[in-house]
Structure formats: structure tokens, C-alpha cells
Scaffold this motif. Structure first.
Motif, PDB file in Angstrom:
ATOM      1  N   GLU A   1       0.827  -1.221   0.000  1.00  0.00           N
ATOM      2  CA  GLU A   1       0.000   0.000   0.000  1.00  0.00           C
ATOM      3  C   GLU A   1       0.860   1.269   0.000  1.00  0.00           C
ATOM      4  O   GLU A   1       0.616   2.186  -0.777  1.00  0.00           O
ATOM      5  CB  GLU A   1      -0.891   0.117   1.264  1.00  0.00           C
ATOM      6  CG  GLU A   1      -1.481  -1.143   1.855  1.00  0.00           C
ATOM      7  CD  GLU A   1      -2.694  -1.617   1.117  1.00  0.00           C
ATOM      8  OE1 GLU A   1      -2.968  -1.049   0.068  1.00  0.00           O
ATOM      9  OE2 GLU A   1      -3.337  -2.558   1.574  1.00  0.00           O
TER      10      GLU A   1
ATOM     11  N   GLU B   1      -6.790   2.289   0.060  1.00  0.00           N
ATOM     12  CA  GLU B   1      -5.484   1.825   0.557  1.00  0.00           C
ATOM     13  C   GLU B   1      -5.176   2.411   1.940  1.00  0.00           C
ATOM     14  O   GLU B   1      -4.601   1.728   2.794  1.00  0.00           O
ATOM     15  CB  GLU B   1      -4.351   2.150  -0.425  1.00  0.00           C
ATOM     16  CG  GLU B   1      -4.495   1.535  -1.823  1.00  0.00           C
ATOM     17  CD  GLU B   1      -4.554   0.005  -1.869  1.00  0.00           C
ATOM     18  OE1 GLU B   1      -4.837  -0.633  -0.848  1.00  0.00           O
ATOM     19  OE2 GLU B   1      -4.334  -0.540  -2.961  1.00  0.00           O
TER      20      GLU B   1
ATOM     21  N   GLU C   1      -1.113  -5.277  -7.625  1.00  0.00           N
ATOM     22  CA  GLU C   1      -2.564  -5.163  -7.484  1.00  0.00           C
ATOM     23  C   GLU C   1      -3.290  -6.319  -8.166  1.00  0.00           C
ATOM     24  O   GLU C   1      -4.408  -6.658  -7.791  1.00  0.00           O
ATOM     25  CB  GLU C   1      -3.052  -3.809  -8.022  1.00  0.00           C
ATOM     26  CG  GLU C   1      -2.679  -2.641  -7.112  1.00  0.00           C
ATOM     27  CD  GLU C   1      -3.410  -2.662  -5.775  1.00  0.00           C
ATOM     28  OE1 GLU C   1      -2.829  -3.244  -4.822  1.00  0.00           O
ATOM     29  OE2 GLU C   1      -4.525  -2.139  -5.652  1.00  0.00           O
TER      30      GLU C   1
ATOM     31  N   GLU D   1      -9.814  -5.303  -2.818  1.00  0.00           N
ATOM     32  CA  GLU D   1      -8.739  -5.590  -3.779  1.00  0.00           C
ATOM     33  C   GLU D   1      -9.245  -6.301  -5.028  1.00  0.00           C
ATOM     34  O   GLU D   1      -8.610  -6.224  -6.082  1.00  0.00           O
ATOM     35  CB  GLU D   1      -7.607  -6.385  -3.119  1.00  0.00           C
ATOM     36  CG  GLU D   1      -6.816  -5.607  -2.067  1.00  0.00           C
ATOM     37  CD  GLU D   1      -6.139  -4.345  -2.600  1.00  0.00           C
ATOM     38  OE1 GLU D   1      -5.948  -4.223  -3.817  1.00  0.00           O
ATOM     39  OE2 GLU D   1      -5.815  -3.469  -1.776  1.00  0.00           O
TER      40      GLU D   1
ATOM     41  N   HIS E   1      -9.723  -3.552  -7.127  1.00  0.00           N
ATOM     42  CA  HIS E   1      -8.453  -2.921  -7.523  1.00  0.00           C
ATOM     43  C   HIS E   1      -7.751  -3.681  -8.646  1.00  0.00           C
ATOM     44  O   HIS E   1      -7.118  -3.080  -9.507  1.00  0.00           O
ATOM     45  CB  HIS E   1      -7.495  -2.819  -6.330  1.00  0.00           C
ATOM     46  CG  HIS E   1      -7.916  -1.806  -5.323  1.00  0.00           C
ATOM     47  ND1 HIS E   1      -7.096  -1.406  -4.297  1.00  0.00           N
ATOM     48  CD2 HIS E   1      -9.062  -1.107  -5.170  1.00  0.00           C
ATOM     49  CE1 HIS E   1      -7.732  -0.517  -3.563  1.00  0.00           C
ATOM     50  NE2 HIS E   1      -8.930  -0.331  -4.061  1.00  0.00           N
TER      51      HIS E   1
HETATM   52 FE   LIG Z   1      -5.150  -2.194  -3.663  1.00  0.00          FE
END
Ligand SMILES: [Fe+2]
Ligand SMILES: [Fe+2]
Length: 302
Positions: free
Chosen positions: A71, A106, A165, A196, A199
Motif C-alpha cells: 500500500e 489503501e 494489485e 482488492e 483494484h
Molecule cells: Fe489495492
């Protein structure tokens, strides 16, 4: 699609939902033995239950510290580069909006993980354990140090962010559904993974937006770099473990770690890199000689 993901953030993002329950149950294990790089080593197997429990708790601390490193040292700087206009193709409103949402996510994950580690350190009496810098971050920084142009360093950071990611939801999945560990730990990881999953899609779409906007020289550079973070991410982080086992005063720590080092040579082949190769194929990276060579150097026949 990015616009739709951005619009869904208000309802989807964990920072806007119910908080994670932080009840600590001292009778539950904090981590899974099978995720320790030396879990099959006879010297580990013959340690006392107390030492093994401390090592498992440190496994949880390290697992979390690695997400903190992702992060703070990897993804956040790339988001800041994009907002500062340093990455071609990402200047539009939708890009800026979704990057701001990602930064909030994050920052929230950092809070989740810090809370979990603080409680674990307190209940397991591990306040003294220091986790050194991860190879994932060190290798990226060493690569950056080999280049003098700011755009080269920005693209190395960005390639590492994209790969991290894509990988991080699988990394979190190792614990997010696990019924055999501390419920607080499972809940923390499950909350993080929920965000995530979005993400990994976001960074794939960002790559599909910035790569075509790069100059031919920048494109060739990015294609050469993209496979490298696969190995950096997959690294077993044995130096971190050696330091932590020594801090715990585990007998035979150095020889346990030394015996595991040969396993680390092929670490890249033990992760599911299909998301990265698929992205590389879609971008056209695999149509370039340097892109193909980079994947082949890892033993990945793309
Ligand atoms: Fe992330
Ligand atoms: Fe995160």
C-alpha cells in the motif's frame, strides 16, 4: 467499465461499510503453518508448541506488514504520480476520480492492518518484533536506482503497482476464507480482499489506458520491466524470516532458512501469474521481443 466501478465505490468500499470485529481469541492460531516457507523443515517441526505458536503469530505480522509495504511503498506513490500528471493517458476525470477512491481504500487497509497487528502484538507479547524491509520493495528500488530518468523510475514503480494489485487478491485469498485461524484475522483479510478484487480490475484497466499513450521508447521500457515484479512479489522473503526467527531466539534459525534458499530460486513459478500474462498479451507486450524475453527469463513461456 472504469466509470461503472467508480460509481459503485460508495456502496462497495469497505471504508463506507460496517467495521471489522476485533475480538481476539487466544485459543485460536493466528496464521496457517502451510504458509510458512519452512513449514516442512524437520527443525521447525520439532520445535516446542510455544515456539511454533510465536512463529505463527509472527507469520501473521509479516503477512500484514507485506500488505502495508504494498500500500505505502508501491501503490500509493503510483497513484500520486498519476494525480500529478506524470503518467500519460490517465489525466481524464474518471481516471482521477477512481485513483482518489483507490487511495482512500489503501489508506483504510493500512488502518485495518495496523489495528490487527497492534492487537496481535499486545495479546501475544510480540511488541519487540521488528520486520525489516521486504525484498519486494528492495528489488523495485534497486531496479529504479539503475536508471537516471524520472520517467523510467515512474514506470518501474507503475509496473510493480500493476503486478502487485493483480496478485494481492490471490495473496489475501490464502486467509480470507480460512476457518482454522483467529476470526479477527480472517475478517480483516476478507474485508481487504473485498476491495482488492475491484483494484485488480482497476489496475488492469488503467494499464490498458496508459500503455497505448506511452511513446515507443517508453512502451519498450515498460514491456521489459513488466515481468520483473512477478519474481519480486513471489519472493519467499527469507531475509525477513531469518531476522524474525533470530529475534524470537529460535534454535537453528540460520540453518532452517539456509535450507529453504534453493526453493526460492523458482518462486515465480509457484504463483498464479496468468492475470499478468493475460494483461501482457492484451497490451501487446508479448508481441515485442523484450516483453517475450522478460517472461522467458522467469521460465514463463508466454
Ligand atoms: Fe489495492
Ligand atoms: Fe489494499
Amino acid at each position: 467499465m472504469l466509470h461503472r466501478i467508480a460509481e459503485g465505490w460508495m456502496k462497495r468500499a469497505k471504508v463506507r461499510r460496517e467495521p471489522v470485529e476485533l475480538d481476539f481469541d487466544p485459543t485460536q492460531a493466528d496464521f496457517l503453518e502451510k504458509l510458512l516457507p519452512f513449514c516442512e523443515h524437520p527443525r521447525f517441526q520439532s520445535l516446542s508448541p510455544n515456539d511454533r505458536q510465536k512463529i505463527l503469530s509472527c507469520g501473521w505480522l509479516i503477512y500484514n506488514e507485506k500488505t502495508v509495504a504494498i500500500e505505502t511503498a508501491i501503490v500509493t506513490p503510483s497513484c500520486n504520480d498519476a494525480l500529478a500528471g506524470q503518467i500519460p493517458g490517465l489525466g481524464g476525470d474518471t481516471f482521477r476520480h477512481i485513483i482518489c477512491e483507490t487511495l482512500v481504500d489503501e489508506a483504510y487497509h493500512l488502518l485495518l492492518v495496523e489495528n490487527a497487528n497492534r492487537l496481535t502484538r499486545f495479546h501475544r507479547d510480540l511488541g519487540h518484533i521488528r520486520v525489516p524491509t521486504f525484498n519486494l520493495v528492495r528489488f523495485m528500488e534497486m531496479e529504479q536506482a539503475g536508471y537516471s530518468e524520472p520517467w523510467q523510475r515512474i514506470l518501474i514503480q507503475l509496473a510493480t503497482s500493476v503486478v502487485s494489485e493483480i496478485f494481492v487478491s490471490d495473496y489475501l485469498h490464502q486467509l480470507s476464507d480460512c476457518q482454522d485461524i483467529q476470526p479477527m484475522n480472517r475478517a480483516t483479510v476478507a474485508a481487504h480482499r473485498h476491495d482488492e478484487l475491484a483494484h485488480s480490475k482497476i489496475f488492469t484497466l488503467l494499464a490498458e489506458a496508459f500503455y497505448p499513450a506511452l511513446s515507443p521508447v517508453e512502451k519498450a521500457f515498460f514491456a521489459e520491466i513488466l515481468p520483473k515484479p512477478i519474481a519480486w512479489f513471489a519472493d519467499m522473503e527469507l531475509d525477513v524470516w531469518e531476522s524474525v526467527l533470530q529475534q524470537l531466539q529460535i534454535p537453528g534459525a540460520a540453518s532452517i532458512i539456509a535450507d529453504c534458499r534453493p526453493l526460492n530460486a523458482n518462486a515465480a513459478l509457484r504463483v498464479d501469474y496468468s492475470g499478468v500474462t493475460e494483461l501482457a498479451r492484451n497490451l501487446g507486450v508479448l508481441d515485442t521481443a523484450c516483453g517475450q524475453d522478460g517472461f522467458l527469463a522467469l521460465g514463463i513461456a508466454a
